[in-house]
Motif scaffolding. Structure first.
Motif, PDB file in Angstrom:
ATOM      1  N   LEU A 144       0.832  -1.196   0.000  1.00  0.00           N
ATOM      2  CA  LEU A 144       0.000   0.000   0.000  1.00  0.00           C
ATOM      3  C   LEU A 144       0.868   1.249   0.000  1.00  0.00           C
ATOM      4  N   THR A 145       0.300   2.346  -0.468  1.00  0.00           N
ATOM      5  CA  THR A 145       0.987   3.632  -0.490  1.00  0.00           C
ATOM      6  C   THR A 145       0.203   4.660   0.318  1.00  0.00           C
ATOM      7  N   LEU A 146       0.850   5.778   0.601  1.00  0.00           N
ATOM      8  CA  LEU A 146       0.144   6.877   1.258  1.00  0.00           C
ATOM      9  C   LEU A 146      -1.039   7.315   0.408  1.00  0.00           C
ATOM     10  N   THR A 151     -10.601   9.429   2.382  1.00  0.00           N
ATOM     11  CA  THR A 151     -11.546  10.377   1.784  1.00  0.00           C
ATOM     12  C   THR A 151     -12.950   9.794   1.736  1.00  0.00           C
ATOM     13  N   ILE A 152     -13.045   8.496   1.421  1.00  0.00           N
ATOM     14  CA  ILE A 152     -14.349   7.823   1.394  1.00  0.00           C
ATOM     15  C   ILE A 152     -14.966   7.799   2.789  1.00  0.00           C
ATOM     16  N   THR A 189      -0.985  19.232   5.084  1.00  0.00           N
ATOM     17  CA  THR A 189      -2.287  19.849   4.835  1.00  0.00           C
ATOM     18  C   THR A 189      -3.230  18.946   4.044  1.00  0.00           C
ATOM     19  N   ARG A 190      -2.729  17.836   3.497  1.00  0.00           N
ATOM     20  CA  ARG A 190      -3.603  16.935   2.729  1.00  0.00           C
ATOM     21  C   ARG A 190      -4.712  16.362   3.602  1.00  0.00           C
ATOM     22  N   ILE A 203      -8.493  15.316   2.178  1.00  0.00           N
ATOM     23  CA  ILE A 203      -9.354  14.288   2.771  1.00  0.00           C
ATOM     24  C   ILE A 203     -10.570  14.906   3.437  1.00  0.00           C
ATOM     25  N   GLY A 204     -10.378  16.028   4.128  1.00  0.00           N
ATOM     26  CA  GLY A 204     -11.495  16.702   4.789  1.00  0.00           C
ATOM     27  C   GLY A 204     -11.551  16.513   6.287  1.00  0.00           C
ATOM     28  N   PHE A 205     -10.466  16.041   6.913  1.00  0.00           N
ATOM     29  CA  PHE A 205     -10.470  15.884   8.360  1.00  0.00           C
ATOM     30  C   PHE A 205     -10.731  17.231   9.047  1.00  0.00           C
ATOM     31  N   ASP A 206     -11.425  17.154  10.186  1.00  0.00           N
ATOM     32  CA  ASP A 206     -11.815  18.354  10.924  1.00  0.00           C
ATOM     33  C   ASP A 206     -10.913  18.650  12.113  1.00  0.00           C
ATOM     34  N   PHE A 207     -10.240  17.639  12.627  1.00  0.00           N
ATOM     35  CA  PHE A 207      -9.346  17.791  13.771  1.00  0.00           C
ATOM     36  C   PHE A 207      -8.357  16.633  13.736  1.00  0.00           C
ATOM     37  N   ALA A 208      -7.425  16.610  14.674  1.00  0.00           N
ATOM     38  CA  ALA A 208      -6.426  15.544  14.708  1.00  0.00           C
ATOM     39  C   ALA A 208      -6.292  14.978  16.107  1.00  0.00           C
TER      40      ALA A 208
END
Length: 262
Positions: free
Chosen positions: A150-152, A160-161, A183-184, A189-194
């Protein structure tokens, strides 16, 4: 917490809940006081406003509740079709060396991502039905343990899904570790927080705060602190929502339980 408007009957362990509004994902409260309860739920310490629990637990009433979902590896005790997990040279399912009861989900093609997403999104559906406000998608970095299968980019496409599905249900979505996303994670992807584990230990807190600002949870563990927790908290680079936990995330009353916060 979101307002419930209807009663759901699928994927609910107990009780009657309802579907959240899907107008927009819930807003993660920046700079919150956090508890991390993956070792089993319990009443949070006084002052806590955000709590993370496993997808099979229930949210804490009155608090912003995050639902833990093992998004990129199989849940212990579950069986997946062999074609949907990464296989080693012998043809057997590849396991995470740190979690030998978890296989790495194969998201190397669009077709496999679609089939795998159908299984993972069922857990996200359960989080929404139970009344959680957000999901935390763990093991996004499992591509690094896939032996090159697998890759990043594969991980980004699968994430994203999952994030889009969470947002459709009104849930915010949290990026777990994987600071190399930059920033990806937010923009693509659309993440809101970490949610970062040991970002002070690995001196990478800026990888998350530079993208998400005060919308970063950091969990440091007692067995691998590189300096005192007081020094961690005094560092301007440390996220505001930083806590100290025992490695097993034990509940209060257990011999190893530790909880502290900045």
């Amino acid at each position: 917490m979101r307002i419930w408007v209807a009663c759901a009957s699928i994927l609910i362990l107990s009780g009657c809940t309802a579907a959240p509004s899907a107008d927009s994902p819930s807003v993660f409260p920046a700079g919150s006081v956090v508890d991390y309860q993956l070792g089993g739920k319990y009443p949070p310490p006084a002052g806590v406003t955000v709590v993370t629990r496993d997808s099979l637990d229930e949210p804490e009433p009155g608090l912003y509740s995050i639902c833990y979902v093992n998004g990129f590896q199989t849940q212990p005790g579950t069986e997946w079709p062999i074609e949907l997990v990464v296989r080693g040279d012998s043809g057997a399912a590849l396991v995470d060396p740190n979690w030998p009861d978890e296989n790495i989900i194969d998201v190397s093609t669009a077709a496999k991502r679609t089939d795998a997403a159908a299984r993972v999104t069922a857990m996200i559906d359960r989080c929404a039905s139970a009344g959680f406000d957000a999901v935390e998608l763990d093991n996004l970095d499992s591509y690094t343990r896939s032996g090159g299968a697998l890759t990043l980019g594969d991980a980004v496409d699968f994430a994203t899904i999952l994030v889009a599905h969470a947002h459709d249900l009104g849930l915010a979505a949290g990026q777990k570790n994987t600071g190399e996303l930059g920033t990806r994670g937010r923009d693509d992807i659309g993440f809101d927080f970490a949610v970062a584990e040991e970002c002070d230990q690995y001196e990478e807190c800026g990888s998350f705060t530079e993208v998400y600002g005060d919308r970063v949870i950091d969990i440091e563990y007692t067995d691998e602190l590189r300096r005192s927790f007081a020094e961690v908290c005094a560092d301007a680079a440390t996220p505001a929502s930083t806590i100290l936990r025992d490695r097993d995330l034990s509940p209060p009353g257990s011999s190893g339980y530790v909880y502290d916060r900045c």
